[in-house]
Scaffold this motif. Structure first.
Motif, short mmCIF file in Angstrom:
data_model
loop_
_atom_site.label_atom_id
_atom_site.label_comp_id
_atom_site.label_asym_id
_atom_site.label_seq_id
_atom_site.Cartn_x
_atom_site.Cartn_y
_atom_site.Cartn_z
N VAL A 1 -4.55 6.18 -3.94
CA VAL A 1 -5.28 5.12 -4.63
C VAL A 1 -5.02 3.77 -3.97
O VAL A 1 -5.96 3.00 -3.72
CB VAL A 1 -4.92 5.09 -6.14
N VAL A 2 -3.78 3.48 -3.65
CA VAL A 2 -3.44 2.22 -3.00
C VAL A 2 -4.09 2.15 -1.62
O VAL A 2 -4.63 1.11 -1.22
CB VAL A 2 -1.90 2.04 -2.91
N TRP A 3 -4.08 3.26 -0.88
CA TRP A 3 -4.66 3.29 0.46
C TRP A 3 -6.17 3.04 0.41
O TRP A 3 -6.70 2.25 1.18
CB TRP A 3 -4.36 4.63 1.11
N VAL A 4 -6.86 3.71 -0.51
CA VAL A 4 -8.31 3.54 -0.64
C VAL A 4 -8.63 2.13 -1.10
O VAL A 4 -9.55 1.48 -0.57
CB VAL A 4 -8.90 4.60 -1.60
N ALA A 5 -7.87 1.61 -2.05
CA ALA A 5 -8.09 0.24 -2.53
C ALA A 5 -7.87 -0.77 -1.41
O ALA A 5 -8.63 -1.73 -1.27
CB ALA A 5 -7.18 -0.06 -3.71
N ALA A 6 -6.86 -0.56 -0.60
CA ALA A 6 -6.59 -1.46 0.52
C ALA A 6 -7.75 -1.44 1.52
O ALA A 6 -8.15 -2.50 2.04
CB ALA A 6 -5.29 -1.08 1.22
N VAL B 1 12.62 -1.72 6.04
CA VAL B 1 13.25 -3.01 6.29
C VAL B 1 13.30 -3.88 5.04
O VAL B 1 14.37 -4.31 4.61
CB VAL B 1 12.52 -3.77 7.43
N PHE B 2 12.15 -4.13 4.44
CA PHE B 2 12.08 -5.12 3.37
C PHE B 2 12.40 -4.55 1.99
O PHE B 2 13.09 -5.19 1.20
CB PHE B 2 10.71 -5.80 3.36
N LEU B 3 11.87 -3.38 1.67
CA LEU B 3 12.03 -2.81 0.33
C LEU B 3 12.46 -1.35 0.42
O LEU B 3 11.70 -0.44 0.08
CB LEU B 3 10.71 -2.90 -0.46
N PRO B 4 13.69 -1.08 0.82
CA PRO B 4 14.10 0.33 0.98
C PRO B 4 14.15 1.10 -0.34
O PRO B 4 14.04 2.32 -0.35
CB PRO B 4 15.48 0.24 1.62
N GLN B 5 14.25 0.42 -1.48
CA GLN B 5 14.30 1.10 -2.77
C GLN B 5 12.91 1.44 -3.32
O GLN B 5 12.79 2.14 -4.29
CB GLN B 5 15.07 0.26 -3.80
N PHE B 6 11.85 0.97 -2.66
CA PHE B 6 10.48 1.16 -3.13
C PHE B 6 9.96 2.52 -2.70
O PHE B 6 10.06 2.89 -1.53
CB PHE B 6 9.59 0.05 -2.55
N THR B 7 9.41 3.27 -3.64
CA THR B 7 8.80 4.55 -3.31
C THR B 7 7.43 4.64 -3.96
O THR B 7 7.22 4.17 -5.07
CB THR B 7 9.65 5.74 -3.80
N LEU B 8 6.51 5.24 -3.25
CA LEU B 8 5.16 5.44 -3.73
C LEU B 8 4.70 6.77 -3.17
O LEU B 8 4.69 6.96 -1.95
CB LEU B 8 4.25 4.30 -3.26
N SER B 9 4.32 7.70 -4.03
CA SER B 9 3.99 9.02 -3.51
C SER B 9 2.77 9.59 -4.21
O SER B 9 2.37 9.13 -5.27
CB SER B 9 5.17 9.97 -3.69
N GLY B 10 2.19 10.60 -3.59
CA GLY B 10 1.12 11.38 -4.18
C GLY B 10 -0.16 10.62 -4.45
O GLY B 10 -0.68 9.91 -3.59
N PHE B 11 -0.66 10.79 -5.65
CA PHE B 11 -1.94 10.21 -6.05
C PHE B 11 -1.94 8.69 -5.97
O PHE B 11 -2.92 8.08 -5.55
CB PHE B 11 -2.27 10.68 -7.48
N ARG B 12 -0.84 8.06 -6.35
CA ARG B 12 -0.76 6.60 -6.31
C ARG B 12 -0.88 6.07 -4.88
O ARG B 12 -1.51 5.04 -4.64
CB ARG B 12 0.54 6.12 -6.93
N LEU B 13 -0.29 6.75 -3.94
CA LEU B 13 -0.40 6.35 -2.54
C LEU B 13 -1.84 6.41 -2.05
O LEU B 13 -2.32 5.50 -1.38
CB LEU B 13 0.49 7.24 -1.66
#
Length: 167
Positions: free
Chosen positions: A137-142, A123-135
């Motif tokens: 890291v973001v999940w654990v940090a959250a 909905v808000f950011l259809p051009q945004f992608t985050l995959s693999g290791f970064r995802l």
């Protein structure tokens, strides 16, 4: 619900909507304004566990913020997490076994995180992608930030219980 609860709920709803509006108007304070607005739904639960008042307050602020707040992402953050979490926290801490409370809170947070990620991507950011290791890291940090927020909210609630005048 008596007249005092309705009046207090109206004042808390007005304060929460005003905070969300200010957070939407000044984007650099949007996260803090949303978190502080979320604390208002915990106020009816502080002394007398008025769950009905807290849920009514949450619903009123959710509807008003969806209608009045110019940046809808702030309203969505309140509806999905900031406004509802103090109520969920209260219910989990009252009814769940002590050893399982953090498990239930983390499960709730991760469900909300999945919903927020789906809204962000579709909905808000259809051009945004985050995959693999970064995802990961973001999940654990959250999740780490959520645990810190839960501890801070518990301490704030304890402080409010001590400092607010009795009814």
């Amino acid at each position: 619900m008596n007249t005092k609860d309705i009046a207090r709920g109206g004042l808390l709803a007005a304060a929460a909507v005003a905070l969300l509006y200010m957070g939407a108007a000044a984007s650099y304070i949007s996260v803090a304004a949303c978190l502080v607005a979320g604390v208002t739904s915990a106020v009816p639960l502080l002394r007398h566990a008025r769950l009905k008042t807290a849920v009514t307050l949450y619903l009123a602020v959710s509807i008003l913020s969806a209608l009045l707040v110019p940046r809808k992402i702030v309203a969505v953050a309140y509806v999905l997490f900031c406004g509802l979490y103090p109520i969920v926290k209260f219910c989990v801490e009252c009814y769940a076994p002590r050893r399982r409370q953090m498990d239930f809170k983390l499960a709730y947070f991760n469900i909300v995180l999945v919903i927020a990620a789906a809204l962000a991507i579709f909905v808000f950011l259809p051009q945004f992608t985050l995959s693999g290791f970064r995802l990961v890291v973001v999940w654990v940090a959250a999740n780490i930030v959520f645990v810190i927020y839960d501890v801070a909210l518990s301490r704030l609630i304890a402080l409010l219980r001590r400092s607010l005048p009795p009814d």
